[in-house]
Design a protein around this motif. Structure first.
Motif, short mmCIF file in Angstrom:
data_model
loop_
_atom_site.label_atom_id
_atom_site.label_comp_id
_atom_site.label_asym_id
_atom_site.label_seq_id
_atom_site.Cartn_x
_atom_site.Cartn_y
_atom_site.Cartn_z
N VAL A 185 0.88 -1.22 0.09
CA VAL A 185 0.01 0.06 -0.10
C VAL A 185 0.85 1.29 -0.07
O VAL A 185 1.81 1.09 0.23
N LEU A 186 0.13 2.34 -0.22
CA LEU A 186 0.96 3.73 -0.23
C LEU A 186 0.76 3.99 1.30
O LEU A 186 -0.26 4.09 1.80
N ALA A 187 1.80 4.74 1.71
CA ALA A 187 1.86 5.46 3.05
C ALA A 187 0.96 6.57 3.13
O ALA A 187 0.73 7.47 2.28
N SER A 188 -0.34 6.70 3.84
CA SER A 188 -0.88 7.76 4.02
C SER A 188 -0.20 8.71 4.76
O SER A 188 0.93 8.51 5.42
N GLU A 189 -0.80 10.02 4.98
CA GLU A 189 -0.09 10.98 5.66
C GLU A 189 0.23 10.68 6.86
O GLU A 189 1.29 10.91 7.48
N ASN A 190 -0.84 10.22 7.74
CA ASN A 190 -0.74 9.86 8.93
C ASN A 190 0.45 8.85 9.31
O ASN A 190 1.38 8.71 10.14
N GLU A 191 0.28 7.62 8.43
CA GLU A 191 1.43 6.73 8.52
C GLU A 191 2.72 7.11 8.12
O GLU A 191 3.67 6.76 8.88
N ALA A 192 2.87 7.94 7.00
CA ALA A 192 4.17 8.58 6.63
C ALA A 192 4.69 9.24 8.06
O ALA A 192 6.04 9.27 8.35
N LYS A 193 3.84 10.01 8.78
CA LYS A 193 4.25 11.05 9.79
C LYS A 193 4.91 10.04 10.97
O LYS A 193 6.04 10.12 11.42
N LYS A 199 5.52 10.65 2.55
CA LYS A 199 4.23 10.36 1.91
C LYS A 199 4.34 9.53 0.52
O LYS A 199 5.37 9.71 0.13
N ASN A 200 3.46 8.47 0.31
CA ASN A 200 3.36 8.01 -1.00
C ASN A 200 4.52 7.02 -1.19
O ASN A 200 5.00 6.51 -2.28
N ARG A 221 -3.90 -4.30 11.55
CA ARG A 221 -3.36 -3.95 10.57
C ARG A 221 -2.13 -3.24 10.91
O ARG A 221 -1.79 -2.51 11.59
#
Lengths: 234, 234
Positions: A185-193, A199-200, A221
Motif C-alpha cells: 500500500v501507499l503510506a497515508s499522510e498519518n502513517e508517513a508521519k 508520503k506515498n 493492520r
DNA sequence: AAATATAATATGTACGTACATAATATCACT
DNA sequence: AGTGATATTATGTACGTACATATTATATTT
C-alpha cells in the motif's frame, strides 16, 4: 541394483525417494512402487517407508490416495513455511534493540469494516489500540488493532504500555482460526508521519484476523517501514 | 477425571492436548505429562501419543526435547503454510481465464546483482526472459527471470511462448534449495506501462531464487498488478 | 569447588502384526 | 450396456516391544 547398503531409517528413505524424483527417475505424474515393494527393496519395514512417504506428501512432492497408490505430484506446489513471530522476537533475533510505544488505547464501537471482518455487531464493546514498534530506535512497524472485549475481557486490565497487544494476546488469548494477508500500500499522510518517512512510499502491509471458535477476537493492520522484506527458505 | 471414553487415535489425542492448551489448563511454558503417562491416562499406546505430540510440535504449539520432556511453547510461533502454486493454477483456480505473453527471450551474460544472487560468474551463459501473465485478459503479474543455461541446458529448446518459464522449470528442473522474499515497491515507468497502471503505484513484489545443490538455477522477480493480496489461513 | 565420568530418563525411531478405511475393480443381475 | 452389490487392494493407523540418542542428574575424582 541401487542399494547395497540398506536404508533402515525413514530419513534416508525420504532422501532416497526425493533423489529419485530429482533425478527424474520418477517423473511428475508417475506412480511409484507401493509401500510393501519399496520396503522390500530398501530392506526396511513398511512403517518406515510409510513415514517417509507421508512426510514427502506433506511437503508436496507426492500425492497419495488409498488403493490408488502413490504418485509424484504433477504440479509440485511448493510450500513455504512462514514463521510469524512476535515482532519483538523478530527484531531482537537480529540483534537490534526493541522498543515499543503505545500511541492510543480507547474503548469504543468499531467501524463497519472491522465488524465485517470479525463478524461482530456494530455496537460491540471493543478496544482500539494503535502502537509503534521500533528497532534500534527507528520506526519499524505501525500497528492498528481492534480487540473484542467480549471475547477477552481480561485485556482491559492489561498494561499495554509495557507489553504490546499482540504479545499479550499471543500469551492470553489462543485462537483456533486465523487469517493473514500480505499486500503493498501507499503510506497515508498519518502513517508517513508516524513511521517518519515520505508520503506515498510503498509499504508492506500485513492484515491479521483471529477467531476463537466463531467468536472474533482481534483484527490488526500492521504497516511496515519502507524497505521491509519478509523472506523464507523453501 | 476428563476422559471416560478412551482416545485411541492420534487425532483425538492431538485435539485433546490442543484443547487443554486452549483452555489454559496447560499454560505457555508449562511442562506437560510425559508420553507414557499421557498414554496411560488416555488409554492408548505411547506411539499414538507420540504421533499426536509430534504433530503439535511441528505446528508450533509444543517444544520437545529428549530427556527434558515436552512443554507448551512459551512463544507460540505461528506457522503459516504458504502454498506457492504455478501462477496459471492460481488464476484458473479462481475461475479466471489465464493467458500468458512472452515479451523477451535473449541469451546473454547477467548483470552483477544476478551473479551475486545465484553465485555465478559474470560471464555465465544465461537466458533472460520477461513475460506477462494475465487473468481474464487483464495484466496480473510481470515476470523478469534469469535462467542458468549451464544448470538446465534443455531450456534453450523449450518453447517459452507456449509454456511459462516458471512452469517449465517446475516440471523439468527440480531444485534442492530455494529462497523467497516478499516486499512492496513502487512501479517503475516500464512496469507501470506493462501492467497498464499508473507510475508510482505500490506493487507487491516476490523475488525467488533457486539452487540445485550449489548450482544456481534461476532468479526471478515477480511484480504483481495493484491490488494483489496474498493470503492464507493459520 | 570445579571438572569429569557415569547413570538415569524422556523422547525418537524401527519393526511386525493386526485391523480400518477409502477407492477401485470385478462380478452378478437386469 | 447399465446398475448395483461384492471383493480386492493400497494406504492409514494402532499397539507392544526393543533399542537409540540426547540431555539432564548424580556420583566421582581432582
Amino acid at each position: 541394483m541401487s542399494t547395497t547398503t540398506e536404508l533402515t531409517n525413514w530419513q534416508s528413505v525420504h532422501d532416497e525417494v526425493l533423489r529419485r524424483i530429482h533425478t527424474r527417475e520418477w517423473k511428475p505424474g508417475d506412480q511409484i512402487p507401493k509401500e510393501v515393494e519399496l520396503a522390500e527393496e530398501l530392506g526396511c519395514a513398511r512403517a518406515t517407508v510409510n513415514r517417509a512417504l507421508r512426510e514427502l506428501a506433506a511437503e508436496g512432492f507426492l500425492d497419495r490416495r488409498r488403493k490408488a497408490g502413490t504418485r509424484v505430484a504433477a504440479h509440485p506446489v511448493r510450500r513455504a513455511r512462514l514463521d510469524i513471530p512476535v515482532i519483538r522476537l523478530e527484531i531482537e533475533g537480529r540483534g537490534q534493540k526493541y522498543t515499543y510505544g503505545l500511541l492510543l488505547s480507547e474503548r469504543r464501537t468499531p467501524p463497519p469494516e472491522i465488524c465485517a471482518n470479525l463478524g461482530v455487531t456494530a455496537n460491540s464493546d471493543m478496544l482500539h489500540i494503535t502502537s509503534l514498534h521500533l528497532a534500534d530506535g527507528k520506526p519499524y512497524m505501525f500497528e492498528e488493532r481492534w480487540v473484542s472485549v467480549a471475547a477477552t475481557p481480561e485485556i482491559v486490565d492489561a498494561d499495554l504500555s509495557k507489553i504490546s497487544a499482540n504479545e499479550w494476546l499471543v500469551l492470553h488469548a489462543p485462537y483456533t482460526k486465523g487469517d493473514i494477508s500480505f499486500s503493498a500500500v501507499l503510506a497515508s499522510e498519518n502513517e508517513a508521519k508516524i513511521l517518519r518517512t515520505q508520503k506515498n512510499e510503498p509499504l508492506f502491509l500485513i492484515e491479521r484476523t483471529t477467531w476463537e471458535g466463531e467468536k472474533g477476537i482481534t483484527s490488526a493492520r500492521l504497516v511496515f517501514a519502507p524497505g521491509y522484506r519478509m523472506h523464507t527458505a523453501l
